[in-house]
Design a protein around this motif. Structure first.
Motif, PDB file in Angstrom:
ATOM      1  N   ALA A  85      -7.334  -1.601   0.893  1.00  0.00           N
ATOM      2  CA  ALA A  85      -6.590  -1.813  -0.272  1.00  0.00           C
ATOM      3  C   ALA A  85      -7.460  -1.907  -1.241  1.00  0.00           C
ATOM      4  O   ALA A  85      -8.184  -1.930  -0.738  1.00  0.00           O
ATOM      5  CB  ALA A  85      -4.937  -1.827  -0.265  1.00  0.00           C
ATOM      6  N   HIS A  86      -7.081  -1.176  -2.104  1.00  0.00           N
ATOM      7  CA  HIS A  86      -7.792  -1.908  -3.721  1.00  0.00           C
ATOM      8  C   HIS A  86      -7.223  -2.563  -4.756  1.00  0.00           C
ATOM      9  O   HIS A  86      -6.101  -2.418  -5.316  1.00  0.00           O
ATOM     10  CB  HIS A  86      -8.359  -0.686  -4.424  1.00  0.00           C
ATOM     11  CG  HIS A  86      -7.764   0.216  -5.402  1.00  0.00           C
ATOM     12  ND1 HIS A  86      -7.026   0.170  -6.512  1.00  0.00           N
ATOM     13  CD2 HIS A  86      -6.967   1.324  -4.806  1.00  0.00           C
ATOM     14  CE1 HIS A  86      -6.705   1.589  -7.412  1.00  0.00           C
ATOM     15  NE2 HIS A  86      -6.359   2.114  -5.270  1.00  0.00           N
ATOM     16  N   ILE A  87      -8.393  -3.360  -5.176  1.00  0.00           N
ATOM     17  CA  ILE A  87      -7.957  -4.055  -6.489  1.00  0.00           C
ATOM     18  C   ILE A  87      -7.990  -3.970  -7.820  1.00  0.00           C
ATOM     19  O   ILE A  87      -7.751  -4.898  -8.759  1.00  0.00           O
ATOM     20  CB  ILE A  87      -7.541  -5.676  -6.139  1.00  0.00           C
ATOM     21  CG1 ILE A  87      -9.400  -5.456  -5.317  1.00  0.00           C
ATOM     22  CG2 ILE A  87      -7.469  -5.955  -4.486  1.00  0.00           C
ATOM     23  CD1 ILE A  87      -9.588  -7.014  -4.821  1.00  0.00           C
ATOM     24  N   LYS A 126     -13.294  -0.785  -7.010  1.00  0.00           N
ATOM     25  CA  LYS A 126     -13.730   0.212  -7.697  1.00  0.00           C
ATOM     26  C   LYS A 126     -13.226   2.062  -7.076  1.00  0.00           C
ATOM     27  O   LYS A 126     -13.739   2.958  -7.219  1.00  0.00           O
ATOM     28  CB  LYS A 126     -15.556   0.865  -7.027  1.00  0.00           C
ATOM     29  CG  LYS A 126     -16.773  -0.329  -7.965  1.00  0.00           C
ATOM     30  CD  LYS A 126     -16.783  -0.082  -9.489  1.00  0.00           C
ATOM     31  CE  LYS A 126     -17.961  -1.025 -10.449  1.00  0.00           C
ATOM     32  NZ  LYS A 126     -17.112  -1.810 -10.914  1.00  0.00           N
ATOM     33  N   GLU A 127     -12.687   1.659  -6.360  1.00  0.00           N
ATOM     34  CA  GLU A 127     -11.710   2.959  -6.010  1.00  0.00           C
ATOM     35  C   GLU A 127     -11.011   3.835  -7.197  1.00  0.00           C
ATOM     36  O   GLU A 127     -11.169   4.890  -7.199  1.00  0.00           O
ATOM     37  CB  GLU A 127     -10.134   2.169  -4.545  1.00  0.00           C
ATOM     38  CG  GLU A 127      -9.986   3.475  -4.390  1.00  0.00           C
ATOM     39  CD  GLU A 127      -8.466   4.996  -5.325  1.00  0.00           C
ATOM     40  OE1 GLU A 127      -8.895   5.553  -4.758  1.00  0.00           O
ATOM     41  OE2 GLU A 127      -8.109   4.095  -6.483  1.00  0.00           O
ATOM     42  N   GLU A 128     -10.882   3.242  -8.271  1.00  0.00           N
ATOM     43  CA  GLU A 128     -10.252   4.471  -9.729  1.00  0.00           C
ATOM     44  C   GLU A 128     -11.320   4.448  -9.580  1.00  0.00           C
ATOM     45  O   GLU A 128     -11.407   5.778 -10.495  1.00  0.00           O
ATOM     46  CB  GLU A 128      -9.807   3.394 -10.784  1.00  0.00           C
ATOM     47  CG  GLU A 128      -8.123   2.664  -9.955  1.00  0.00           C
ATOM     48  CD  GLU A 128      -7.388   3.783  -9.456  1.00  0.00           C
ATOM     49  OE1 GLU A 128      -7.185   4.711 -10.108  1.00  0.00           O
ATOM     50  OE2 GLU A 128      -5.963   3.100  -9.470  1.00  0.00           O
ATOM     51  N   ILE A 129     -12.767   5.108 -10.134  1.00  0.00           N
ATOM     52  CA  ILE A 129     -13.738   5.844 -10.295  1.00  0.00           C
ATOM     53  C   ILE A 129     -14.704   6.300  -9.361  1.00  0.00           C
ATOM     54  O   ILE A 129     -15.945   6.332  -9.434  1.00  0.00           O
ATOM     55  CB  ILE A 129     -14.587   4.892 -10.902  1.00  0.00           C
ATOM     56  CG1 ILE A 129     -15.425   3.451 -10.270  1.00  0.00           C
ATOM     57  CG2 ILE A 129     -14.118   4.325 -12.493  1.00  0.00           C
ATOM     58  CD1 ILE A 129     -16.316   3.302 -11.145  1.00  0.00           C
ATOM     59  N   HIS A 146       0.233  -2.425 -10.446  1.00  0.00           N
ATOM     60  CA  HIS A 146       0.604  -2.464  -8.857  1.00  0.00           C
ATOM     61  C   HIS A 146       0.274  -1.758  -7.845  1.00  0.00           C
ATOM     62  O   HIS A 146      -0.504  -1.326  -7.102  1.00  0.00           O
ATOM     63  CB  HIS A 146       1.514  -1.628  -9.114  1.00  0.00           C
ATOM     64  CG  HIS A 146       3.136  -1.809  -9.129  1.00  0.00           C
ATOM     65  ND1 HIS A 146       3.705  -3.518  -8.794  1.00  0.00           N
ATOM     66  CD2 HIS A 146       4.053  -2.056 -10.526  1.00  0.00           C
ATOM     67  CE1 HIS A 146       5.401  -4.203  -9.024  1.00  0.00           C
ATOM     68  NE2 HIS A 146       5.021  -3.151 -10.765  1.00  0.00           N
ATOM     69  N   ASP A 147      -0.495  -0.034  -8.816  1.00  0.00           N
ATOM     70  CA  ASP A 147      -2.065   0.388  -8.360  1.00  0.00           C
ATOM     71  C   ASP A 147      -3.352  -0.046  -8.034  1.00  0.00           C
ATOM     72  O   ASP A 147      -4.036  -0.320  -9.543  1.00  0.00           O
ATOM     73  CB  ASP A 147      -1.796   1.883  -8.381  1.00  0.00           C
ATOM     74  CG  ASP A 147      -3.163   2.750  -8.169  1.00  0.00           C
ATOM     75  OD1 ASP A 147      -3.446   2.370  -7.629  1.00  0.00           O
ATOM     76  OD2 ASP A 147      -3.738   3.754  -9.097  1.00  0.00           O
ATOM     77  N   ASP A 148      -3.261  -0.696  -7.462  1.00  0.00           N
ATOM     78  CA  ASP A 148      -3.143  -0.801  -5.489  1.00  0.00           C
ATOM     79  C   ASP A 148      -2.766  -2.620  -5.147  1.00  0.00           C
ATOM     80  O   ASP A 148      -2.668  -2.956  -3.975  1.00  0.00           O
ATOM     81  CB  ASP A 148      -3.844  -0.324  -5.145  1.00  0.00           C
ATOM     82  CG  ASP A 148      -3.161   0.089  -3.199  1.00  0.00           C
ATOM     83  OD1 ASP A 148      -2.077   0.024  -2.947  1.00  0.00           O
ATOM     84  OD2 ASP A 148      -4.688   0.205  -2.807  1.00  0.00           O
ATOM     85  N   ARG A 149      -2.423  -3.031  -6.355  1.00  0.00           N
ATOM     86  CA  ARG A 149      -2.377  -4.631  -5.541  1.00  0.00           C
ATOM     87  C   ARG A 149      -0.401  -4.526  -4.783  1.00  0.00           C
ATOM     88  O   ARG A 149      -0.533  -5.530  -4.672  1.00  0.00           O
ATOM     89  CB  ARG A 149      -2.287  -5.203  -6.962  1.00  0.00           C
ATOM     90  CG  ARG A 149      -4.028  -5.470  -7.703  1.00  0.00           C
ATOM     91  CD  ARG A 149      -3.874  -5.663  -9.267  1.00  0.00           C
ATOM     92  NE  ARG A 149      -4.764  -5.246  -9.559  1.00  0.00           N
ATOM     93  CZ  ARG A 149      -5.273  -6.007 -10.937  1.00  0.00           C
ATOM     94  NH1 ARG A 149      -4.772  -5.505 -12.019  1.00  0.00           N
ATOM     95  NH2 ARG A 149      -6.697  -5.251 -11.005  1.00  0.00           N
ATOM     96  N   ALA A 194      -4.279   2.132   2.918  1.00  0.00           N
ATOM     97  CA  ALA A 194      -3.159   0.708   1.647  1.00  0.00           C
ATOM     98  C   ALA A 194      -3.043   1.401   0.574  1.00  0.00           C
ATOM     99  O   ALA A 194      -4.014   0.518   0.475  1.00  0.00           O
ATOM    100  CB  ALA A 194      -2.996  -0.155   2.753  1.00  0.00           C
ATOM    101  N   ASP A 195      -2.457   2.400   0.254  1.00  0.00           N
ATOM    102  CA  ASP A 195      -2.494   2.783  -1.437  1.00  0.00           C
ATOM    103  C   ASP A 195      -1.375   3.079  -1.614  1.00  0.00           C
ATOM    104  O   ASP A 195      -0.670   4.233  -1.186  1.00  0.00           O
ATOM    105  CB  ASP A 195      -3.421   3.784  -1.849  1.00  0.00           C
ATOM    106  CG  ASP A 195      -4.414   4.136  -2.764  1.00  0.00           C
ATOM    107  OD1 ASP A 195      -3.442   2.956  -4.139  1.00  0.00           O
ATOM    108  OD2 ASP A 195      -5.770   4.392  -3.751  1.00  0.00           O
ATOM    109  N   VAL A 196      -0.976   2.874  -2.791  1.00  0.00           N
ATOM    110  CA  VAL A 196       0.224   3.761  -3.872  1.00  0.00           C
ATOM    111  C   VAL A 196       0.484   5.446  -3.651  1.00  0.00           C
ATOM    112  O   VAL A 196      -0.518   6.018  -3.804  1.00  0.00           O
ATOM    113  CB  VAL A 196       0.333   3.420  -4.805  1.00  0.00           C
ATOM    114  CG1 VAL A 196       0.852   1.686  -4.982  1.00  0.00           C
ATOM    115  CG2 VAL A 196      -0.299   4.366  -5.778  1.00  0.00           C
ATOM    116  N   THR A 197       1.549   5.333  -3.290  1.00  0.00           N
ATOM    117  CA  THR A 197       1.698   7.142  -3.704  1.00  0.00           C
ATOM    118  C   THR A 197       2.903   7.552  -5.175  1.00  0.00           C
ATOM    119  O   THR A 197       3.084   6.682  -5.205  1.00  0.00           O
ATOM    120  CB  THR A 197       2.321   7.760  -2.089  1.00  0.00           C
ATOM    121  OG1 THR A 197       2.152   8.807  -2.459  1.00  0.00           O
ATOM    122  CG2 THR A 197       3.650   7.040  -1.714  1.00  0.00           C
TER     123      THR A 197
HETATM  124 MN    MN Z   1      -4.747   2.976  -5.762  1.00  0.00          MN
END
Ligand code: MN
Ligand code: MN
Length: 464
Positions: free
Chosen positions: A108-110, A297-300, A267-270, A340-343
């Protein structure tokens, strides 16, 4: 067919998706509330990837995790972690089986969308002091004006000293980006939503009170710099080696008269990161080695030394494998990873961007996504049917409430996760996570039931 027979046949042959509240046990309902309190506490203490990393390490240490040392002798049940540069964490519980049989990984990403300060951020204009920002991740810029903000992060001095910065916590003064008053908004109102607030206008108001003698310039900027120097011992040049992030001020809160949801920043993605972490903390000695990866760094785009594309993950797994005389590639090809990431949760207020039959719904449990990406599944790892079947079985056996969905309408847009970077390593990977309303907004909404079921699902995957 008679009316009754038709009904019977429908029950046998049709899918019967029910609201999670019609399926959840009393036991799970109580556990859900307790779990969500823990999650909210994690959110309130972790507004940045660094803070989440710090808190993760604390929680892991409390549960007996040791920092991994090269060449460590590892036995089943041993718990180790590696903190990658204070911004990402990898944790493992050694299983009974050899790593040649593969690992059970949850990634998951924080990191979360936010406003970063530019390298030369501080300026004064018209006797007001501001920070220039550069947004991080996919934000809708208009959502970040006229809300209270906090500043978090670090300033690293030339000698390497790391100075943690937290401004605007609790009762401390907050910061804000101002917007135009409607009375003068005639021209701005004509611009498309995405252009109404240009990136270069996201300037954070820092102060208005001048020091010194009237007639001199930059007196408000000087006051701000004086205050920062007093508190942190920094000068303007130190911003060059700083990571300062503006995040929404305030803590998480329950949402709704029934308190069935949680509203918060990040919440995305904690929401999945914490589920992956708590799941790992709560398991006994697993069959397969269980690995929790909390990436930055998932968001970029998952780039960089702390992102999912970094070799840091391979190094950690390689080290674990080496302690058992197993080749990393043998471990990977037998491993499974839950990305594990939000949808996106179906939102009746924006029904036209969703395809209702394939949309994740609030309170229908953890949402599996076979693929993400955009247009023709571009930029997606598109899990194979065998992988989905494995996860179906694992979740059903653990009585996890789950659903399967796409992000939205085929041509409406798209998004990605770390799934493809895991799959590229030759690890069978599937996306799953919590459906979110107002994803990427400064204040996002999730359902408690979905949060808890994601935790339960993570725990089941580690033990599969
Ligand atoms: Mn995410
Ligand atoms: Mn995101």
């Amino acid at each position: 067919m008679s009316e009754n027979k038709t009904k019977d046949r429908k029950e046998q042959l049709f899918s019967t998706a029910k609201n999670g509240y019609d399926r959840i046990s009393q036991e799970d309902l109580a556990a859900m509330e307790a779990y969500c309190r823990l999650y909210r506490d994690y959110l309130d203490r972790g507004k940045t990837e660094r803070e989440c990393t710090l808190r993760t390490v604390q929680l892991a240490q409390e549960r007996g995790f040791q920092p991994y040392r090269t060449g460590m002798d590892l036995q089943p049940g041993d718990k180790v972690y590696v903190c990658n540069r204070g911004k990402s964490v990898m944790l493992a519980v050694i299983g009974r089986k050899s790593l040649a049989e593969g690992a059970r990984i949850i990634a998951a990403h924080i990191d979360a969308p936010r406003l970063d300060m530019k390298p030369t951020p501080l300026y004064e204009d018209s006797e007001l002091a501001y920070f220039k920002t550069h947004y991080y991740g996919g934000i809708r810029k208009y959502q970040w004006v006229t809300i209270p903000l906090e500043l978090r992060g670090v300033v690293v001095l030339k000698d390497g000293t790391v100075v943690p910065v937290a401004l605007g916590e609790g009762d401390e003064p907050k910061f804000v980006i101002n917007d135009l008053l409607p009375h003068l908004g005639a021209e701005q109102n004509k611009r498309p939503l995405g252009e109404a607030i240009p990136g270069e206008s996201l300037n954070i108001l820092l102060g208005s009170r001048p020091v010194g003698e009237s007639g001199e310039g930059d007196r408000v900027k000087l006051q701000v710099m004086e205050l920062l120097h007093e508190k942190y011992g920094i000068t303007e040049d130190d911003f060059a080696s700083a990571e300062l992030e503006a995040v929404p001020a305030g803590n998480s809160t329950d949402i709704g008269l029934d308190a069935s949801m949680i509203g918060a920043y990040g919440h995305d993605d904690r929401v999945c990161g914490f589920a992956a972490l708590q799941g790992l903390l709560d398991i006994d000695v697993p069959e397969h080695t269980a690995v929790c990866m909390l990436a930055d760094k998932e968001e970029i785009g998952s780039m960089g030394v702390t992102g999912m594309q970094s070799a840091a993950f391979d190094t950690f797994l390689h080290d674990l494998c080496e302690s058992q005389g197993v080749a990393l590639r043998r471990c990977y090809e037998k491993s499974f990873c839950l990305s594990a990431d939000v949808t996106a949760a179906y939102d009746p207020n924006f029904a036209d961007v969703f395809e209702k039959r394939n949309a994740a719904r609030l309170n229908y449990g953890v949402g599996i996504c076979k693929y993400t990406g955009a247009r023709g599944k571009s930029g997606s790892s598109d899990a194979c049917a065998e992988t989905v079947a494995f996860v179906r079985r694992v979740l059903d056996e653990a009585q996890v409430i789950w659903q399967i969905a796409e992000l939205g309408k085929v041509d409406a847009g798209g998004g990605g996760t770390v799934a493809m970077y895991m799959a590229n390593r030759n690890i069978a990977t599937l996306d799953a996570g919590v459906p979110v309303l107002s994803m990427h907004a400064p204040f996002e909404t999730v359902s408690k039931l979905d949060c808890y079921m994601t935790y339960k699902g993570c725990k089941a995957v580690y033990q599969a």
